[in-house]
Design a protein around this motif. Sequence first.
Motif, PDB file in Angstrom:
ATOM      1  N   VAL A 194     -34.910 -71.516  97.788  1.00 13.72           N
ATOM      2  CA  VAL A 194     -35.016 -70.473  98.819  1.00 13.72           C
ATOM      3  C   VAL A 194     -33.631 -69.922  99.127  1.00 13.72           C
ATOM      4  CG1 VAL A 194     -35.688 -69.957 101.192  1.00 13.72           C
ATOM      5  CG2 VAL A 194     -37.115 -71.463  99.809  1.00 13.72           C
ATOM      6  N   GLY A 195     -33.495 -68.617  98.920  1.00 14.94           N
ATOM      7  CA  GLY A 195     -32.251 -67.916  99.219  1.00 14.94           C
ATOM      8  C   GLY A 195     -32.393 -67.087 100.484  1.00 14.94           C
ATOM      9  N   GLU A 196     -31.409 -66.219 100.673  1.00 10.52           N
ATOM     10  CA  GLU A 196     -31.336 -65.481 101.942  1.00 10.52           C
ATOM     11  C   GLU A 196     -32.160 -64.191 101.921  1.00 10.52           C
ATOM     12  OE1 GLU A 196     -27.230 -64.982 103.045  1.00 10.52           O
ATOM     13  OE2 GLU A 196     -27.678 -63.112 104.080  1.00 10.52           O
ATOM     14  N   ALA A 197     -31.748 -63.271 101.055  1.00  7.98           N
ATOM     15  CA  ALA A 197     -32.384 -61.942 101.047  1.00  7.98           C
ATOM     16  C   ALA A 197     -31.991 -61.235  99.759  1.00  7.98           C
ATOM     17  CB  ALA A 197     -31.890 -61.128 102.241  1.00  7.98           C
ATOM     18  N   PRO A 198     -32.786 -60.278  99.328  1.00 10.87           N
ATOM     19  CA  PRO A 198     -32.410 -59.536  98.113  1.00 10.87           C
ATOM     20  C   PRO A 198     -31.104 -58.767  98.317  1.00 10.87           C
ATOM     21  CG  PRO A 198     -34.649 -58.965  98.871  1.00 10.87           C
ATOM     22  CD  PRO A 198     -34.031 -59.811  99.927  1.00 10.87           C
ATOM     23  N   GLY A 199     -30.326 -58.685  97.249  1.00  9.34           N
ATOM     24  CA  GLY A 199     -29.150 -57.823  97.242  1.00  9.34           C
ATOM     25  C   GLY A 199     -29.503 -56.516  96.537  1.00  9.34           C
ATOM     26  N   ALA A 200     -28.470 -55.757  96.168  1.00 13.35           N
ATOM     27  CA  ALA A 200     -28.691 -54.426  95.591  1.00 13.35           C
ATOM     28  C   ALA A 200     -29.491 -54.499  94.282  1.00 13.35           C
ATOM     29  CB  ALA A 200     -27.354 -53.742  95.364  1.00 13.35           C
ATOM     30  N   GLU A 201     -29.091 -55.440  93.424  1.00 10.84           N
ATOM     31  CA  GLU A 201     -29.731 -55.547  92.113  1.00 10.84           C
ATOM     32  C   GLU A 201     -31.194 -56.008  92.250  1.00 10.84           C
ATOM     33  OE1 GLU A 201     -28.260 -54.446  89.564  1.00 10.84           O
ATOM     34  OE2 GLU A 201     -29.634 -55.134  88.001  1.00 10.84           O
ATOM     35  N   GLU A 202     -31.408 -56.931  93.181  1.00  9.62           N
ATOM     36  CA  GLU A 202     -32.759 -57.449  93.408  1.00  9.62           C
ATOM     37  C   GLU A 202     -33.651 -56.352  93.987  1.00  9.62           C
ATOM     38  OE1 GLU A 202     -29.953 -59.078  94.389  1.00  9.62           O
ATOM     39  OE2 GLU A 202     -30.030 -60.714  92.919  1.00  9.62           O
ATOM     40  N   ASP A 203     -33.087 -55.558  94.879  1.00 12.74           N
ATOM     41  CA  ASP A 203     -33.834 -54.438  95.481  1.00 12.74           C
ATOM     42  C   ASP A 203     -34.234 -53.423  94.407  1.00 12.74           C
ATOM     43  OD1 ASP A 203     -34.472 -52.614  97.888  1.00 12.74           O
ATOM     44  OD2 ASP A 203     -32.972 -51.435  96.810  1.00 12.74           O
ATOM     45  N   GLU A 205     -36.942 -58.427  91.849  1.00  6.08           N
ATOM     46  CA  GLU A 205     -36.983 -59.858  91.528  1.00  6.08           C
ATOM     47  C   GLU A 205     -35.798 -60.556  92.192  1.00  6.08           C
ATOM     48  OE1 GLU A 205     -37.700 -60.688  87.357  1.00  6.08           O
ATOM     49  OE2 GLU A 205     -36.707 -62.628  87.557  1.00  6.08           O
ATOM     50  N   PRO A 206     -36.013 -61.770  92.750  1.00  8.63           N
ATOM     51  CA  PRO A 206     -34.899 -62.450  93.412  1.00  8.63           C
ATOM     52  C   PRO A 206     -33.860 -62.994  92.427  1.00  8.63           C
ATOM     53  CG  PRO A 206     -36.884 -63.813  93.544  1.00  8.63           C
ATOM     54  CD  PRO A 206     -37.284 -62.510  92.889  1.00  8.63           C
ATOM     55  N   PHE A 207     -32.640 -63.028  92.876  1.00 10.58           N
ATOM     56  CA  PHE A 207     -31.544 -63.657  92.125  1.00 10.58           C
ATOM     57  C   PHE A 207     -31.440 -63.157  90.675  1.00 10.58           C
ATOM     58  CE2 PHE A 207     -31.755 -66.736  95.629  1.00 10.58           C
ATOM     59  CZ  PHE A 207     -30.402 -66.862  95.915  1.00 10.58           C
ATOM     60  N   VAL A 208     -31.267 -61.862  90.541  1.00 11.11           N
ATOM     61  CA  VAL A 208     -31.050 -61.317  89.194  1.00 11.11           C
ATOM     62  C   VAL A 208     -29.651 -60.716  89.028  1.00 11.11           C
ATOM     63  CG1 VAL A 208     -33.452 -60.886  88.530  1.00 11.11           C
ATOM     64  CG2 VAL A 208     -32.236 -59.177  89.887  1.00 11.11           C
ATOM     65  N   ALA A 267     -37.713 -67.827  95.938  1.00 10.84           N
ATOM     66  CA  ALA A 267     -38.075 -66.834  96.963  1.00 10.84           C
ATOM     67  C   ALA A 267     -36.934 -66.742  97.970  1.00 10.84           C
ATOM     68  CB  ALA A 267     -39.364 -67.238  97.659  1.00 10.84           C
ATOM     69  N   ASN A 268     -37.013 -65.758  98.815  1.00 10.21           N
ATOM     70  CA  ASN A 268     -35.989 -65.561  99.838  1.00 10.21           C
ATOM     71  C   ASN A 268     -36.586 -65.619 101.238  1.00 10.21           C
ATOM     72  OD1 ASN A 268     -33.488 -65.012  98.424  1.00 10.21           O
ATOM     73  ND2 ASN A 268     -34.461 -63.141  97.673  1.00 10.21           N
ATOM     74  N   ILE A 269     -35.710 -65.828 102.216  1.00 11.75           N
ATOM     75  CA  ILE A 269     -36.128 -65.741 103.624  1.00 11.75           C
ATOM     76  C   ILE A 269     -36.660 -64.334 103.909  1.00 11.75           C
ATOM     77  CG2 ILE A 269     -35.261 -65.783 106.015  1.00 11.75           C
ATOM     78  CD1 ILE A 269     -35.267 -68.585 104.828  1.00 11.75           C
ATOM     79  N   TYR A 279     -24.652 -74.908  98.665  1.00  7.72           N
ATOM     80  CA  TYR A 279     -23.948 -73.642  98.813  1.00  7.72           C
ATOM     81  C   TYR A 279     -24.693 -72.514  98.106  1.00  7.72           C
ATOM     82  CZ  TYR A 279     -20.109 -76.584 100.329  1.00  7.72           C
ATOM     83  OH  TYR A 279     -19.349 -77.488 101.012  1.00  7.72           O
ATOM     84  N   HIS A 280     -24.478 -71.317  98.603  1.00  9.60           N
ATOM     85  CA  HIS A 280     -25.067 -70.132  97.968  1.00  9.60           C
ATOM     86  C   HIS A 280     -24.255 -69.803  96.715  1.00  9.60           C
ATOM     87  CE1 HIS A 280     -26.531 -66.101  97.308  1.00  9.60           C
ATOM     88  NE2 HIS A 280     -27.467 -66.321  98.215  1.00  9.60           N
ATOM     89  N   PRO A 281     -24.938 -69.471  95.603  1.00  4.73           N
ATOM     90  CA  PRO A 281     -24.179 -69.154  94.385  1.00  4.73           C
ATOM     91  C   PRO A 281     -23.178 -68.003  94.570  1.00  4.73           C
ATOM     92  CG  PRO A 281     -26.562 -68.877  94.032  1.00  4.73           C
ATOM     93  CD  PRO A 281     -26.387 -69.503  95.372  1.00  4.73           C
TER      94      PRO A 281
HETATM   95  N1  URA Z   1     -28.871 -63.672  97.242  1.00  2.00           N
HETATM   96  C1  URA Z   1     -29.984 -64.219  97.781  1.00  2.00           C
HETATM   97  O1  URA Z   1     -29.909 -65.013  98.720  1.00  2.00           O
HETATM   98  N2  URA Z   1     -31.157 -63.899  97.250  1.00  2.00           N
HETATM   99  C2  URA Z   1     -31.278 -63.067  96.209  1.00  2.00           C
HETATM  100  O2  URA Z   1     -32.406 -62.822  95.773  1.00  2.00           O
HETATM  101  C3  URA Z   1     -30.096 -62.508  95.670  1.00  2.00           C
HETATM  102  C4  URA Z   1     -28.918 -62.825  96.211  1.00  2.00           C
END
Ligand code: URA
Length: 234
Positions: free
Chosen positions: A87-96, A100-103, A127-129, A203-205
Motif C-alpha cells: 500500500v502506497g500513498e497516491a498516484p503520481g503523474a505517471e500513474e495518473d 496503474e500504481p507505481f509505474v 494499491a494506494n491510500i 520507506y517509500h521507494p
Molecule cells: N507513489 C505512491 O505512493 N503510489 C504510486 O502509485 C506512485 C508513487
Amino acid sequence: MADAGTEDRRRAYLKALEIDVYALRGQHTDAPEAEAELDAQDPDNLPAPDWTTLQARVSACTQCILHKTRTQTVFGVGSRAADWMIVGEAPGAEEDRRGEPFVGRAGKLLDEMLRALGLSRERVYIANILKCRPPNNRDPANDEADSCRHFLDRQIELVAPKIIVAVGRIAAQRLLQTDAPLGRLRQQKHYLADGQVPVVVTYHPAYLLRSPTQKRKAWQDLCFAAAMMKEGNE
Ligand code: URA
C-alpha cells in the motif's frame, strides 16, 4: 412499515448515491415485496461490492475534489489472491497518465525490492491510500484520505492478504491511524483496526531514490516482513 416521510428521505438518499431506484418510482405501497425491494436497496443493507462493482465505483467517484484534476482513477494492480499487499500513498503523474500504481521511477525501484524478495508485481497486489492524484503530488488532505478509505478497505477484504507492507510515512500513518513517525513504526508487527491483517512499514521507494543509503534499512524491513510470513506459514 415506513411512513411517507421516511420513504422520501430514503428515496433522496438513494438518489444522492446514484443507486438504482426503480423500485421506488411507483406510489407508496404496503406490498411486502415492495418493502423487501426497498430494504434490499437501503445503502445500509447493500451487499459489499465485488471487484467489478468496486472498480466501477472508484472510476465514477466524485467524493472529493481530486476527481476534478485527475486524468483517470488508479485502482490497483496485481493478483487478487495475493499473500502480499503493498500500500502506497497516491498516484503520481505517471500513474495518473497510465491508470496503474507505481509505474514511475519509484515503481521501478519497488519492482526491484519485490524481486529481491522473490516476488513480482503480478504476484502481489498493489494499491494506494488515494485513487486519484493530488495536484503537484501534495500530501493527501484528511478529507480525501477519509473518503477514499472504504475503497482500500474493501480491496483489502477482497484480497485477504497474509501481510500488508505500507510504503512511506503517509501510507503507514493512514493505514494504522497513527501520528507516530515512520522511524518508530518500522521493524514492528502492527495490525489493521480489525486485528486480522498484519502490517509492516518501510520507506517509500521515492524517498529511497533520494536517500539511497537508506536502502539497507528498507531491506531489513522487507526481511522482517518475510520472516513474519514464514512464521505465519509454520
Ligand atoms: N507513489 C505512491 O505512493 N503510489 C504510486 O502509485 C506512485 C508513487
